[in-house]
Design an enzyme around this catalytic site. Structure first.
Site, PDB file in Angstrom:
ATOM      1  NE  ARG A 263      -2.048  -1.484   3.799  1.00 50.72           N
ATOM      2  CZ  ARG A 263      -1.733  -0.871   4.927  1.00 50.72           C
ATOM      3  NH1 ARG A 263      -2.020   0.402   5.085  1.00 50.72           N
ATOM      4  NH2 ARG A 263      -1.141  -1.523   5.890  1.00 50.72           N
TER       5      ARG A 263
ATOM      6  CG  HIS B 114       1.479  -8.373  10.044  1.00 48.83           C
ATOM      7  ND1 HIS B 114       1.350  -8.481  11.416  1.00 48.83           N
ATOM      8  CD2 HIS B 114       1.729  -7.065   9.790  1.00 48.83           C
ATOM      9  CE1 HIS B 114       1.504  -7.275  11.958  1.00 48.83           C
ATOM     10  NE2 HIS B 114       1.743  -6.409  11.002  1.00 48.83           N
TER      11      HIS B 114
ATOM     12  CG  ASP C  22       2.939  -4.755  14.765  1.00 43.74           C
ATOM     13  OD1 ASP C  22       3.383  -3.632  14.515  1.00 43.74           O
ATOM     14  OD2 ASP C  22       2.013  -5.259  14.112  1.00 43.74           O
TER      15      ASP C  22
HETATM   16 ZN   LIG Z   1       3.943  -3.098  11.870  1.00 43.16          ZN
END
Ligand SMILES: [Zn+2]
Length: 436
Positions: free
Chosen positions: A202, A261, A312
């Site tokens: 993105r 992820h 994270d």
């Molecule tokens: Zn991250």
């Protein structure tokens, strides 16, 4: 030269008793078992290698407790995150990061991979030192006694073919070439690795991904990959390919790459990450907090992609919880038990994690390795009676059980306290300054 004596320690050969290690210049110079302590510093409990937290956004720690009960999806949470980001300066970010890294050290983390995209002043203006924010993060890690891999992140679009919003302008250099020239001004050191990252499919257009991948050809290279179904749909719509396929075609995937992820993957995507030996960096406590989903950890491992772990967004800073979450999430998804062994999960949190951050010589208690030691107590209500094994560490212990931490030879946590920082007070003050 300093010596530490461990009543019990996890060596590459397994748990050993009465282990004496000597340290010089931040590395182990000898490791002996069945030895008396003499006048060495004594570490009780079970002593593990240092843990590597491979994916961190230090400033997200300010959101803990403020966003957890909101309804909505990932994108709702992002709005709150942008609000906090808009408040930070190099000075306040240094104080916040120092406190967050202090919390990590108290949890047994001796190296952090900081995925850093908050480079600029509001509006995208350069600070006088264009790397003032990154330099503040490096100083914060150093000042608590932790190694850092600064993953300076290219982030130039608000979505595929979408402009940046007003806060995101702080993240952008304009294009990958300008990002690369700013990053070239940073330099590493024995305790600092400068790595590269693209925010996501993105945040960086396809035609600029190759430039990010080749900017630092020997350094770690990280990217958020397929965290959200919506991201995959937009990518398929724009490019006719999945994000992993786009990365493959732009030369982004290799043994120095970490796909963070790696949640919503096709079997082809899994094969691409595996055949390139890219790391898959799972962040299970964040992925559950943000309602992301459960990634295919077993399929990735079996395809050849080593697992690493990160906290994270810092909804939780506890790599013990991240380790067991990988196995427990897989159980929920498959309705079967026994996918990951404790040793495999500990390897992800130690030697593979450090390697993915460019610290190839850390994560094991052996001669020549960086001298990191993490002692967990075996007499807490969580660990008592669990046997003091690798299973104790992975399936019973928590960050609160860490008593002592030696990082690069320095005894930085003793009696569950940082030796020169009141971490709780620093967190309160630093977060109050950001959230108002
Ligand atoms: Zn991250």
């Amino acid at each position: 030269m300093t010596s530490y004596w461990c009543s019990s320690a996890l060596l590459p050969t397994g748990v050993a008793e009465r282990v004496l290690v000597t340290v010089a210049d931040g590395r182990f110079t000898s490791v002996e078992v069945d030895t008396d302590p003499g006048n060495a510093v004594r570490l009780s409990g079970l002593v593990l290698p240092g843990l590597a937290n491979c994916h961190s956004h230090a400033f997200h720690r300010a959101l803990r407790g403020r966003t957890q009960t909101e309804r909505g999806m990932f994108w709702t949470w992002c709005e709150q995150m942008y609000a906090d980001a808009s408040m930070l300066t190099p000075e306040s970010y240094y104080l916040l990061a120092r406190a967050v890294y202090g919390e990590m050290l108290l949890a047994g983390i001796t190296a952090v991979g900081e995925f850093h995209y908050l480079h600029h002043a509001p509006g995208g203006r350069h600070y006088d030192d264009p790397n003032a924010m990154g330099t503040a993060l490096i100083a914060a890690a150093r000042d608590v006694g932790m190694r850092i891999t600064l993953l300076d992140t290219c982030y130039v679009a608000g979505g595929i073919d979408q402009p940046l919003n007003s806060v995101q302008q702080r993240f952008s250099d304009g294009d990958a070439a300008a990002w690369e020239s700013r990053v070239s001004l940073l330099s590493g050191a024995d305790d600092v690795v400068i790595g590269a990252a693209a925010h996501s499919i993105r945040g960086v257009p396809q035609e600029q991904l190759g430039a990010v991948a080749s900017a630092l050809p020997d350094a770690p290279l990280h990217i958020h990959l397929s965290e959200q179904v919506g991201e995959n749909a937009a990518c398929l719509d724009a490019y006719g390919r999945t994000p992993a396929q786009v990365l493959d075609e732009t030369g982004f995937l290799s043994g120095r790459t970490s796909a963070v992820h790696a949640t919503h993957l096709t079997s082809v995507d899994v094969g691409l990450l595996g055949s390139s030996a890219s790391y898959s960096c799972f962040c299970p406590t964040t992925e559950r907090d943000l309602a992301d989903g459960i990634g295919p950890s077993v399929a990735l491992r079996d395809a050849g992609s080593p697992l690493t772990l990160g906290s994270d967004s810092h909804a939780v800073i506890d790599l013990f919880e991240e380790m067991r979450a990988v196995e427990l999430d897989e159980r929920l998804a498959s309705q079967e038990r026994g996918h990951w062994s404790a040793s495999e999960l500990l390897k992800a949190a130690t030697v593979d994690g450090h390697r993915s951050l460019g610290f190839d010589d850390a994560g094991a208690i052996e001669v020549g390795a960086r001298a990191d030691l993490v002692a967990i107590r075996l007499d807490s209500v969580r660990t008592a009676g669990t046997g003091g094994t690798v299973e104790t560490a992975v399936f019973a212990a928590s960050a609160a059980d860490v008593v002592d931490v030696v990082a690069s030879g320095q005894h930085v946590v003793a009696d569950s306290k940082h030796t020169n920082l009141d971490v709780g007070a620093e967190l309160s003050a630093a977060i109050a300054a950001v959230t108002g």
